[in-house]
Design a protein around this motif. Structure first.
Motif, PDB file in Angstrom:
ATOM      1  N   LYS A  31      -9.730  -7.413  12.601  1.00  0.00           N
ATOM      2  CA  LYS A  31     -10.943  -7.928  11.799  1.00  0.00           C
ATOM      3  C   LYS A  31     -11.058  -7.759  10.288  1.00  0.00           C
ATOM      4  N   GLN A  32     -10.324  -6.516  10.082  1.00  0.00           N
ATOM      5  CA  GLN A  32     -10.264  -6.125   8.659  1.00  0.00           C
ATOM      6  C   GLN A  32      -8.928  -6.331   7.759  1.00  0.00           C
ATOM      7  N   TYR A  33      -7.773  -6.616   8.797  1.00  0.00           N
ATOM      8  CA  TYR A  33      -6.517  -6.717   8.014  1.00  0.00           C
ATOM      9  C   TYR A  33      -5.963  -7.776   8.869  1.00  0.00           C
ATOM     10  N   ASP A  34      -4.918  -8.567   8.155  1.00  0.00           N
ATOM     11  CA  ASP A  34      -4.056  -9.530   8.840  1.00  0.00           C
ATOM     12  C   ASP A  34      -2.975  -8.632   9.338  1.00  0.00           C
ATOM     13  N   LEU A  35      -2.974  -8.603  10.682  1.00  0.00           N
ATOM     14  CA  LEU A  35      -1.886  -7.776  11.378  1.00  0.00           C
ATOM     15  C   LEU A  35      -1.058  -8.565  12.353  1.00  0.00           C
ATOM     16  N   SER A  36      -0.698  -9.738  11.782  1.00  0.00           N
ATOM     17  CA  SER A  36      -0.273 -10.600  12.922  1.00  0.00           C
ATOM     18  C   SER A  36       1.279 -10.293  12.648  1.00  0.00           C
ATOM     19  N   HIS A  37       2.063  -9.565  11.806  1.00  0.00           N
ATOM     20  CA  HIS A  37       3.204  -9.120  11.606  1.00  0.00           C
ATOM     21  C   HIS A  37       3.073  -7.393  11.031  1.00  0.00           C
ATOM     22  N   SER A  38       4.069  -6.855  11.240  1.00  0.00           N
ATOM     23  CA  SER A  38       4.269  -5.448  10.762  1.00  0.00           C
ATOM     24  C   SER A  38       5.270  -5.523   9.464  1.00  0.00           C
ATOM     25  N   SER A  39       4.840  -6.191   8.412  1.00  0.00           N
ATOM     26  CA  SER A  39       5.727  -6.165   7.372  1.00  0.00           C
ATOM     27  C   SER A  39       6.062  -4.939   7.003  1.00  0.00           C
ATOM     28  N   LEU A  40       7.289  -4.684   6.388  1.00  0.00           N
ATOM     29  CA  LEU A  40       7.575  -3.668   5.581  1.00  0.00           C
ATOM     30  C   LEU A  40       7.649  -4.099   4.220  1.00  0.00           C
ATOM     31  N   ASN A  41       7.305  -5.097   3.744  1.00  0.00           N
ATOM     32  CA  ASN A  41       7.371  -5.655   2.454  1.00  0.00           C
ATOM     33  C   ASN A  41       6.255  -5.666   1.581  1.00  0.00           C
ATOM     34  N   ASP A  42       5.134  -5.161   2.155  1.00  0.00           N
ATOM     35  CA  ASP A  42       4.015  -5.182   1.214  1.00  0.00           C
ATOM     36  C   ASP A  42       3.634  -3.620   1.263  1.00  0.00           C
ATOM     37  N   SER A  43       3.801  -2.953   0.087  1.00  0.00           N
ATOM     38  CA  SER A  43       3.297  -1.604  -0.212  1.00  0.00           C
ATOM     39  C   SER A  43       1.905  -1.209  -0.012  1.00  0.00           C
ATOM     40  N   ASN A  44       1.206  -2.206  -0.136  1.00  0.00           N
ATOM     41  CA  ASN A  44      -0.390  -1.999  -0.145  1.00  0.00           C
ATOM     42  C   ASN A  44      -0.910  -2.306   1.295  1.00  0.00           C
ATOM     43  N   GLN A  45       0.088  -2.419   2.318  1.00  0.00           N
ATOM     44  CA  GLN A  45      -0.424  -2.424   3.746  1.00  0.00           C
ATOM     45  C   GLN A  45      -0.837  -1.292   3.982  1.00  0.00           C
ATOM     46  N   PHE A  46      -2.118  -1.052   4.776  1.00  0.00           N
ATOM     47  CA  PHE A  46      -2.717   0.217   5.294  1.00  0.00           C
ATOM     48  C   PHE A  46      -1.998   0.304   6.583  1.00  0.00           C
ATOM     49  N   TYR A  47      -1.433   1.654   6.894  1.00  0.00           N
ATOM     50  CA  TYR A  47      -0.851   2.155   8.175  1.00  0.00           C
ATOM     51  C   TYR A  47      -1.850   2.330   9.167  1.00  0.00           C
ATOM     52  N   PHE A  48      -3.073   2.818   8.500  1.00  0.00           N
ATOM     53  CA  PHE A  48      -4.245   3.178   9.699  1.00  0.00           C
ATOM     54  C   PHE A  48      -5.588   2.474   9.339  1.00  0.00           C
ATOM     55  N   PRO A  49      -6.269   2.244  10.061  1.00  0.00           N
ATOM     56  CA  PRO A  49      -7.592   1.627   9.906  1.00  0.00           C
ATOM     57  C   PRO A  49      -8.448   2.943   9.118  1.00  0.00           C
ATOM     58  N   VAL A  50      -8.930   2.323   8.051  1.00  0.00           N
ATOM     59  CA  VAL A  50      -9.825   3.241   7.375  1.00  0.00           C
ATOM     60  C   VAL A  50     -10.833   4.427   8.139  1.00  0.00           C
ATOM     61  N   LYS A  51     -11.338   3.549   9.110  1.00  0.00           N
ATOM     62  CA  LYS A  51     -12.287   3.950  10.042  1.00  0.00           C
ATOM     63  C   LYS A  51     -11.665   5.304  10.680  1.00  0.00           C
ATOM     64  N   LEU A  52     -10.427   5.312  10.802  1.00  0.00           N
ATOM     65  CA  LEU A  52     -10.031   6.625  11.465  1.00  0.00           C
ATOM     66  C   LEU A  52     -10.184   7.931  10.526  1.00  0.00           C
ATOM     67  N   PHE A  53     -10.527   7.814   9.433  1.00  0.00           N
ATOM     68  CA  PHE A  53     -10.663   8.824   8.510  1.00  0.00           C
ATOM     69  C   PHE A  53     -11.976   9.030   7.979  1.00  0.00           C
ATOM     70  N   GLU A  54     -13.025   8.563   8.626  1.00  0.00           N
ATOM     71  CA  GLU A  54     -14.521   8.504   7.912  1.00  0.00           C
ATOM     72  C   GLU A  54     -14.664   9.979   7.952  1.00  0.00           C
ATOM     73  N   VAL A  55     -15.199  10.535   6.965  1.00  0.00           N
ATOM     74  CA  VAL A  55     -15.569  11.994   6.789  1.00  0.00           C
ATOM     75  C   VAL A  55     -16.858  11.965   7.070  1.00  0.00           C
ATOM     76  N   ASP A  56     -17.807  11.223   6.058  1.00  0.00           N
ATOM     77  CA  ASP A  56     -19.249  10.890   6.554  1.00  0.00           C
ATOM     78  C   ASP A  56     -19.448   9.419   5.634  1.00  0.00           C
ATOM     79  N   SER A  57     -20.730   9.095   5.962  1.00  0.00           N
ATOM     80  CA  SER A  57     -21.006   7.830   5.479  1.00  0.00           C
ATOM     81  C   SER A  57     -21.198   7.815   3.766  1.00  0.00           C
TER      82      SER A  57
END
Length: 193
Positions: A31-57
């Motif tokens: 819903k947040q990112y286009d993950l239709s392909h696992s491109s290694l051509n985009d250095s801005n591609q997140f490797y993890f959803p940000v929600k996995l690292f939520e510390v607090d709101s």
């Protein structure tokens, strides 16, 4: 003069590509990112959803900072996106980012009875710029090594772990050290932090 270690990060991405947890993560990430392909051509591609690292709101900036930092290291290591993998493989990755040492990624994959181990190394520093990829190796491994890894992993009981300086001989340390031992990397005990 004794070297002071400011920050040591060990992260193990234990994303079981067949697990229920992973399916929920991928659905949220799509819903947040286009993950239709696992491109290694985009250095801005997140490797993890940000929600996995939520510390607090109130600290969303930290979540984004960590994901960008880890993603930049994994991009330099030329690692694939595994949280969105649809190959049917069971994949685990240990990303070792020691502040003043080379970034390392060790990935173990199983599909059917085939098990492969991959390890990579960059020439930079895990706490700073990752540098360039200088080592990229892989090998087939026996199923008994996979089973031993899974046995150790089950003692850790996590999907994604972000640990700074794990306790020596803890279940987490033991699991990661086992993976290191399956490679031809020569890491002294003093450098395992």
């Amino acid at each position: 003069m004794k070297q002071i270690i400011l920050a040591i990060i060990l992260i193990i991405s234990l994303v079981n590509c067949k697990g229920h947890y992973q399916n929920a993560v991928v659905a949220a990430a799509k819903k947040q990112y286009d993950l239709s392909h696992s491109s290694l051509n985009d250095s801005n591609q997140f490797y993890f959803p940000v929600k996995l690292f939520e510390v607090d709101s109130g600290k969303n900036w930290l979540d984004t900072f960590l994901v960008k930092w880890y993603s930049a290291q994994l991009f330099a290591l030329r690692e694939p996106l595994i949280f969105a993998d649809s190959s049917g493989k069971e994949i685990y990755r240990f990303t070792w980012l020691r502040t003043f040492h080379n970034p390392i990624a060790i990935r173990i994959e199983k599909k059917g009875d085939t098990v492969n181990l991959y390890w990579k190394l960059c020439n930079g520093e895990g706490g700073y710029a990752p540098g360039k990829l200088i080592l990229d190796k892989q090998k087939s491994i026996d199923i008994h090594i996979w089973n031993e890894f899974i046995s150790r992993l089950n003692k850790v009981d996590y999907h994604v772990v972000d640990i700074w300086s794990p306790i020596a001989n803890s279940a987490y340390y033991d699991c990661c050290d086992f993976l290191i031992g399956q490679t031809d990397l020569h890491i002294s005990e003093e450098q395992k932090y």
